[in-house]
Write a protein that holds these residues in place. Structure first.
Motif, PDB file in Angstrom:
ATOM      1  N   VAL A  31      77.027  60.305 -47.294  1.00 32.12           N
ATOM      2  CA  VAL A  31      77.855  59.632 -48.296  1.00 32.12           C
ATOM      3  C   VAL A  31      76.869  59.177 -49.362  1.00 32.12           C
ATOM      4  O   VAL A  31      76.031  58.309 -49.104  1.00 32.12           O
ATOM      5  N   SER A  32      76.923  59.804 -50.526  1.00 30.29           N
ATOM      6  CA  SER A  32      75.853  59.534 -51.488  1.00 30.29           C
ATOM      7  C   SER A  32      76.155  58.392 -52.450  1.00 30.29           C
ATOM      8  O   SER A  32      75.257  57.674 -52.849  1.00 30.29           O
ATOM      9  N   GLU A  33      77.433  58.253 -52.817  1.00 31.55           N
ATOM     10  CA  GLU A  33      77.768  57.189 -53.772  1.00 31.55           C
ATOM     11  C   GLU A  33      79.123  56.592 -53.462  1.00 31.55           C
ATOM     12  O   GLU A  33      79.990  57.262 -52.909  1.00 31.55           O
ATOM     13  N   ILE A  34      79.289  55.354 -53.899  1.00 30.69           N
ATOM     14  CA  ILE A  34      80.602  54.730 -53.799  1.00 30.69           C
ATOM     15  C   ILE A  34      80.932  54.093 -55.143  1.00 30.69           C
ATOM     16  O   ILE A  34      80.044  53.591 -55.833  1.00 30.69           O
ATOM     17  N   ASN A  35      82.201  54.171 -55.525  1.00 36.93           N
ATOM     18  CA  ASN A  35      82.664  53.513 -56.750  1.00 36.93           C
ATOM     19  C   ASN A  35      83.576  52.360 -56.360  1.00 36.93           C
ATOM     20  O   ASN A  35      84.604  52.563 -55.721  1.00 36.93           O
ATOM     21  N   LEU A  36      83.159  51.183 -56.746  1.00 41.61           N
ATOM     22  CA  LEU A  36      83.901  49.972 -56.385  1.00 41.61           C
ATOM     23  C   LEU A  36      84.436  49.275 -57.623  1.00 41.61           C
ATOM     24  O   LEU A  36      83.807  49.312 -58.676  1.00 41.61           O
ATOM     25  N   GLU A  37      85.576  48.622 -57.453  1.00 42.42           N
ATOM     26  CA  GLU A  37      86.108  47.723 -58.475  1.00 42.42           C
ATOM     27  C   GLU A  37      86.034  46.316 -57.905  1.00 42.42           C
ATOM     28  O   GLU A  37      86.613  46.062 -56.861  1.00 42.42           O
ATOM     29  N   VAL A  38      85.329  45.458 -58.608  1.00 43.47           N
ATOM     30  CA  VAL A  38      85.153  44.101 -58.101  1.00 43.47           C
ATOM     31  C   VAL A  38      85.576  43.092 -59.160  1.00 43.47           C
ATOM     32  O   VAL A  38      85.038  43.075 -60.271  1.00 43.47           O
ATOM     33  N   GLY A  39      86.555  42.269 -58.820  1.00 42.19           N
ATOM     34  CA  GLY A  39      86.987  41.216 -59.735  1.00 42.19           C
ATOM     35  C   GLY A  39      85.929  40.131 -59.823  1.00 42.19           C
ATOM     36  O   GLY A  39      85.311  39.767 -58.832  1.00 42.19           O
ATOM     37  N   GLU A  40      85.736  39.617 -61.031  1.00 40.41           N
ATOM     38  CA  GLU A  40      84.691  38.596 -61.218  1.00 40.41           C
ATOM     39  C   GLU A  40      85.014  37.288 -60.503  1.00 40.41           C
ATOM     40  O   GLU A  40      84.135  36.466 -60.295  1.00 40.41           O
ATOM     41  N   LEU A  41      86.262  37.083 -60.136  1.00 45.45           N
ATOM     42  CA  LEU A  41      86.610  35.842 -59.432  1.00 45.45           C
ATOM     43  C   LEU A  41      86.371  35.924 -57.931  1.00 45.45           C
ATOM     44  O   LEU A  41      86.582  34.945 -57.222  1.00 45.45           O
ATOM     45  N   THR A  42      85.962  37.068 -57.438  1.00 37.79           N
ATOM     46  CA  THR A  42      85.703  37.160 -55.998  1.00 37.79           C
ATOM     47  C   THR A  42      84.440  36.413 -55.625  1.00 37.79           C
ATOM     48  O   THR A  42      84.256  36.030 -54.483  1.00 37.79           O
ATOM     49  N   LEU A  43      83.546  36.213 -56.620  1.00 42.91           N
ATOM     50  CA  LEU A  43      82.267  35.547 -56.408  1.00 42.91           C
ATOM     51  C   LEU A  43      81.404  36.219 -55.328  1.00 42.91           C
ATOM     52  O   LEU A  43      80.589  35.577 -54.687  1.00 42.91           O
ATOM     53  N   ILE A  44      81.623  37.512 -55.182  1.00 39.47           N
ATOM     54  CA  ILE A  44      80.789  38.241 -54.229  1.00 39.47           C
ATOM     55  C   ILE A  44      79.422  38.474 -54.865  1.00 39.47           C
ATOM     56  O   ILE A  44      79.338  38.883 -56.016  1.00 39.47           O
ATOM     57  N   GLN A  45      78.399  38.175 -54.124  1.00 38.03           N
ATOM     58  CA  GLN A  45      77.045  38.454 -54.584  1.00 38.03           C
ATOM     59  C   GLN A  45      76.740  39.903 -54.244  1.00 38.03           C
ATOM     60  O   GLN A  45      76.463  40.221 -53.086  1.00 38.03           O
ATOM     61  N   MET A  46      76.809  40.774 -55.236  1.00 35.70           N
ATOM     62  CA  MET A  46      76.666  42.194 -54.945  1.00 35.70           C
ATOM     63  C   MET A  46      75.287  42.551 -54.407  1.00 35.70           C
ATOM     64  O   MET A  46      75.165  43.455 -53.592  1.00 35.70           O
ATOM     65  N   GLU A  47      74.251  41.828 -54.857  1.00 41.02           N
ATOM     66  CA  GLU A  47      72.917  42.137 -54.333  1.00 41.02           C
ATOM     67  C   GLU A  47      72.855  41.860 -52.827  1.00 41.02           C
ATOM     68  O   GLU A  47      72.280  42.633 -52.070  1.00 41.02           O
ATOM     69  N   GLN A  48      73.491  40.774 -52.428  1.00 43.65           N
ATOM     70  CA  GLN A  48      73.533  40.447 -50.991  1.00 43.65           C
ATOM     71  C   GLN A  48      74.376  41.450 -50.234  1.00 43.65           C
ATOM     72  O   GLN A  48      74.050  41.834 -49.104  1.00 43.65           O
ATOM     73  N   LEU A  49      75.470  41.863 -50.855  1.00 41.70           N
ATOM     74  CA  LEU A  49      76.349  42.831 -50.198  1.00 41.70           C
ATOM     75  C   LEU A  49      75.583  44.140 -49.980  1.00 41.70           C
ATOM     76  O   LEU A  49      75.616  44.715 -48.906  1.00 41.70           O
ATOM     77  N   LYS A  50      74.875  44.589 -51.023  1.00 38.23           N
ATOM     78  CA  LYS A  50      74.118  45.842 -50.909  1.00 38.23           C
ATOM     79  C   LYS A  50      73.049  45.729 -49.833  1.00 38.23           C
ATOM     80  O   LYS A  50      72.821  46.666 -49.067  1.00 38.23           O
ATOM     81  N   PHE A  51      72.382  44.581 -49.804  1.00 39.14           N
ATOM     82  CA  PHE A  51      71.337  44.378 -48.809  1.00 39.14           C
ATOM     83  C   PHE A  51      71.934  44.423 -47.402  1.00 39.14           C
ATOM     84  O   PHE A  51      71.422  45.107 -46.513  1.00 39.14           O
ATOM     85  N   ALA A  52      73.054  43.727 -47.206  1.00 39.32           N
ATOM     86  CA  ALA A  52      73.714  43.717 -45.890  1.00 39.32           C
ATOM     87  C   ALA A  52      74.139  45.135 -45.517  1.00 39.32           C
ATOM     88  O   ALA A  52      73.979  45.561 -44.363  1.00 39.32           O
ATOM     89  N   PHE A  53      74.641  45.860 -46.513  1.00 41.20           N
ATOM     90  CA  PHE A  53      75.092  47.223 -46.247  1.00 41.20           C
ATOM     91  C   PHE A  53      73.932  48.106 -45.808  1.00 41.20           C
ATOM     92  O   PHE A  53      74.047  48.884 -44.861  1.00 41.20           O
ATOM     93  N   GLU A  54      72.802  47.970 -46.509  1.00 40.37           N
ATOM     94  CA  GLU A  54      71.640  48.787 -46.152  1.00 40.37           C
ATOM     95  C   GLU A  54      71.217  48.559 -44.710  1.00 40.37           C
ATOM     96  O   GLU A  54      70.827  49.491 -44.018  1.00 40.37           O
TER      97      GLU A  54
END
Ligand SMILES: [Zn+2]
Length: 126
Positions: A31-54
């Motif tokens: 799975v080489s890439e993913i396209n996500l839609e993220v609302g700014e009000l979710t307050l998800i820290q994408m860097e943390q999410l990516k790190f957790a995913f890795e």
């Protein structure tokens, strides 16, 4: 950690998609890439999410996957002055009407968290 649960749910969805492809007789390699839609009000820290995913995806077909993120601006309707449109969150708790500063807002968008699609590489492609 909030981001870990999002990372886990992304991984589970992707692994499910991979299984579906296998059932169709295809041979997903990666799975080489993913396209996500993220609302700014979710307050998800994408860097943390990516790190957790890795970390959790390390031994899976999703190892090394690239994240493409489209951020969605919050959309509101003001219950006091009737304003409809974008807002800029001022802090972690609230958003305010840009016209009258009211906090009586109906949130109409900005809490999305959607997987639009993912790009898989196959062994059976020419
Ligand atoms: Zn207003």
């Amino acid at each position: 950690m909030h981001e870990l649960s999002y990372a886990t749910s992304i991984l589970n969805s992707l692994l499910e998609a991979v299984e579906n492809q296998k059932e169709l007789g295809r041979k997903p390699l990666k799975v080489s890439e993913i396209n996500l839609e993220v609302g700014e009000l979710t307050l998800i820290q994408m860097e943390q999410l990516k790190f957790a995913f890795e970390v959790i995806a390390e031994d899976t077909i999703c190892n090394g996957m690239k994240f493409n993120i489209e951020y969605i601006k919050p959309q509101v309707q003001c219950k006091d002055c009737g304003y409809e449109g974008d807002v800029v969150p001022k802090d972690e708790i609230g958003v305010y009407c840009p016209k009258c500063n009211s906090m009586h807002l109906k949130i109409k968008g900005g809490k999305e968290f959607n997987i639009k699609n993912a790009i898989l590489e196959f062994d059976d492609e020419e």
